[in-house]
Design a protein around this motif. Sequence first.
Motif, short mmCIF file in Angstrom:
data_model
loop_
_atom_site.label_atom_id
_atom_site.label_comp_id
_atom_site.label_asym_id
_atom_site.label_seq_id
_atom_site.Cartn_x
_atom_site.Cartn_y
_atom_site.Cartn_z
N ILE A 56 24.77 58.16 43.34
CA ILE A 56 23.75 57.25 42.81
C ILE A 56 22.41 57.98 42.93
CG2 ILE A 56 22.58 55.04 43.10
CD1 ILE A 56 25.18 54.07 44.51
N PRO A 57 21.78 58.35 41.82
CA PRO A 57 20.56 59.16 41.91
C PRO A 57 19.33 58.34 42.26
CG PRO A 57 21.11 58.78 39.61
CD PRO A 57 22.21 58.17 40.42
N LEU A 58 18.51 58.87 43.15
CA LEU A 58 17.20 58.34 43.47
C LEU A 58 16.18 59.41 43.13
CD1 LEU A 58 17.91 57.00 47.11
CD2 LEU A 58 18.45 55.88 44.94
N ALA A 59 15.12 59.05 42.43
CA ALA A 59 14.10 60.02 42.04
C ALA A 59 12.84 59.81 42.87
CB ALA A 59 13.77 59.87 40.55
N LEU A 60 12.49 60.80 43.68
CA LEU A 60 11.21 60.79 44.39
C LEU A 60 10.17 61.45 43.48
CD1 LEU A 60 9.39 60.41 46.88
CD2 LEU A 60 10.17 62.66 47.66
N VAL A 61 9.22 60.65 43.00
CA VAL A 61 8.12 61.15 42.17
C VAL A 61 6.88 61.13 43.04
CG1 VAL A 61 6.77 60.80 40.07
CG2 VAL A 61 9.21 60.28 40.08
N GLU A 62 6.46 62.32 43.51
CA GLU A 62 5.41 62.36 44.53
C GLU A 62 4.65 63.68 44.46
OE1 GLU A 62 3.09 60.96 46.16
OE2 GLU A 62 4.56 59.55 46.99
N ALA A 63 3.45 63.68 45.05
CA ALA A 63 2.68 64.92 45.19
C ALA A 63 3.32 65.76 46.30
CB ALA A 63 1.23 64.61 45.52
N LEU A 64 4.04 66.78 45.90
CA LEU A 64 4.71 67.67 46.84
C LEU A 64 4.02 69.01 46.94
CD1 LEU A 64 8.34 66.76 45.75
CD2 LEU A 64 7.14 65.95 47.80
N SER A 65 2.90 69.15 46.24
CA SER A 65 2.06 70.34 46.31
C SER A 65 0.61 69.89 46.13
CB SER A 65 2.45 71.35 45.23
OG SER A 65 2.28 70.80 43.93
N GLY A 66 -0.33 70.81 46.32
CA GLY A 66 -1.73 70.45 46.19
C GLY A 66 -2.30 69.92 47.49
N PRO A 67 -3.49 69.29 47.45
CA PRO A 67 -4.18 68.88 48.69
C PRO A 67 -3.43 67.84 49.51
CG PRO A 67 -5.29 68.00 46.74
CD PRO A 67 -4.29 69.00 46.26
N PHE A 68 -2.53 67.09 48.89
CA PHE A 68 -1.78 66.07 49.61
C PHE A 68 -0.29 66.40 49.70
CE2 PHE A 68 -5.45 63.84 47.72
CZ PHE A 68 -6.10 63.52 48.89
N ARG A 75 30.18 55.29 47.01
CA ARG A 75 29.42 56.32 46.29
C ARG A 75 28.27 56.82 47.15
NH1 ARG A 75 27.94 53.94 40.45
NH2 ARG A 75 26.98 56.02 40.32
N PRO A 76 28.02 58.11 47.15
CA PRO A 76 26.89 58.64 47.93
C PRO A 76 25.57 58.42 47.19
CG PRO A 76 27.92 60.41 46.72
CD PRO A 76 28.76 59.18 46.45
N LEU A 77 24.49 58.51 47.93
CA LEU A 77 23.15 58.57 47.36
C LEU A 77 22.78 60.03 47.15
CD1 LEU A 77 21.27 55.97 49.61
CD2 LEU A 77 22.22 55.58 47.33
N ALA A 78 21.99 60.30 46.11
CA ALA A 78 21.51 61.66 45.84
C ALA A 78 20.02 61.59 45.56
CB ALA A 78 22.26 62.27 44.65
N LEU A 79 19.22 62.17 46.45
CA LEU A 79 17.77 62.15 46.33
C LEU A 79 17.29 63.39 45.58
CD1 LEU A 79 15.14 60.64 47.19
CD2 LEU A 79 15.13 62.11 49.23
N GLY A 105 19.31 59.41 33.72
CA GLY A 105 20.10 58.28 34.18
C GLY A 105 19.69 57.70 35.51
N VAL A 106 18.50 58.05 36.01
CA VAL A 106 18.02 57.52 37.29
C VAL A 106 17.62 56.05 37.11
CG1 VAL A 106 16.22 57.66 39.04
CG2 VAL A 106 17.28 59.75 38.14
N GLY A 107 18.09 55.20 38.01
CA GLY A 107 17.73 53.79 37.96
C GLY A 107 16.81 53.36 39.07
N PHE A 108 16.57 54.26 40.04
CA PHE A 108 15.74 53.91 41.19
C PHE A 108 14.71 55.01 41.41
CE2 PHE A 108 20.04 52.22 41.84
CZ PHE A 108 19.75 50.87 41.74
#
Length: 433
Positions: free
Chosen positions: A33-45, A76-80, A103-106
């Motif tokens: 089950i895909p989970l999408a982390l949409v985040e600032a992973l580079s830059g000042p934060f 089913r496993p989670l996939a981040l 196909g990410v729902g979360f």
Amino acid sequence: MSQGFVRAWLVAVTLWSAAGAPAQPAAPAGAPIPLALVEALSGPFGNAGEAVWRNLQWAVERVNARGGVALPGGRRPLALRRFDSKGQAEEAIALLRGALDQGVGFVLQGNSSAVAAALIDAIDKHNRREPARRALLLNYSAVDPVLTNERCSPWHFRFDAHADMRLAALVDVLRDDPELRRVYLLNQDYSFGQHVARRAREMIAAARPDIEIVGDELHPMGRVKDFLPYATKVHASGAQAVVTGNWGQDLTQLVRAARDLGLPLHFYTFYGNALGVPAALGDAGVGRVLAVAEWHPNLGDAASEAFYAAFRRRFPDPRDDYVHARMQLLVEMLVTAIERAGSVEALDVARALSGRSHDGAAFGGWHGGTMRADDHQLQQPLVVSVMDRAGRPGVRNDVEGSGYGFRTLRRFTAAQVAQPHACRMAWPAATSP
């Protein structure tokens, strides 16, 4: 099942077993089950984004190590998955489209209320256009209250206490300092920082009308390289305390500038308990830096100690030490909702999650909560703590290897920090939970 997933699952089992969980759980057999982390992973934060990634990664590992998510067709496993928005709303929207196409729902996001607002709008539009591919936004840190008030959405759930809830706790502690007479408000110049400045002024006036607000300033977010001019203004104002919602490098550099000037200030903060702040201040912060959070490592009960010890075994590098219990709660409540719905379809999960409670036993028992159905704002307890030297009474654990930790000043129940809302939830026809 791919060899890569099997290897990842075996690593998770090993780590979970090392943390004291029962060994050899049943392997999840279904498609991840895909989970999408949409985040600032580079830059000042980027440091704040990476702290989020570690916490969510660990939460996902814990779920997978016990067998994954139980669904009618099998476990089913989670996939981040990581999507680096660099803190920009436009980039986040582009990444969201890519995640939805995969196909990410979360979708998980939090380290900017401005980005969260953009994602809420985009997901609302997407879900109306493509009801067969709906998605949810699970928010762990974007705390502008408008997101669960005027801009509330059935597709958005907030797992952090919003700014007014946090301020209610901080101002309650501030009110009881009889020596405090002059306060400076210093915040980042975007929706969240603007709200903190406005509501802090109102709440302080209501709680302590004798306190003078001697400064109220907004600064560019993530672009100030030298906070010495701001610290100089605070000093010139005669302020005894600073109230700030700053986070990431903007907070670290602010408190460092105050230290360099030798200012005897109290800092009432949302996020002053990690990401370099204690190390930057050293002894100058003892008894002076206060933070409000849903949890901290020195609550003192055995369950919290075990939870924190397990996190440190997973991430032994002191630089990786920043535990967010709310992110563990987010993943646990999502799993419970999916299992209750018997589906990963976003509307089914939203209906299962709305109004539900979790006891928080998986991470110490202190940080449970209820997802209020009316506005999708988690109702949760909070704790205000103050910086002190590690080893002193109430400070068994330091943070980030700094030699400094935080001691509990006051605990607040969910009811004590609850706030009214102005949400008018607009569910799709005939789907209100």
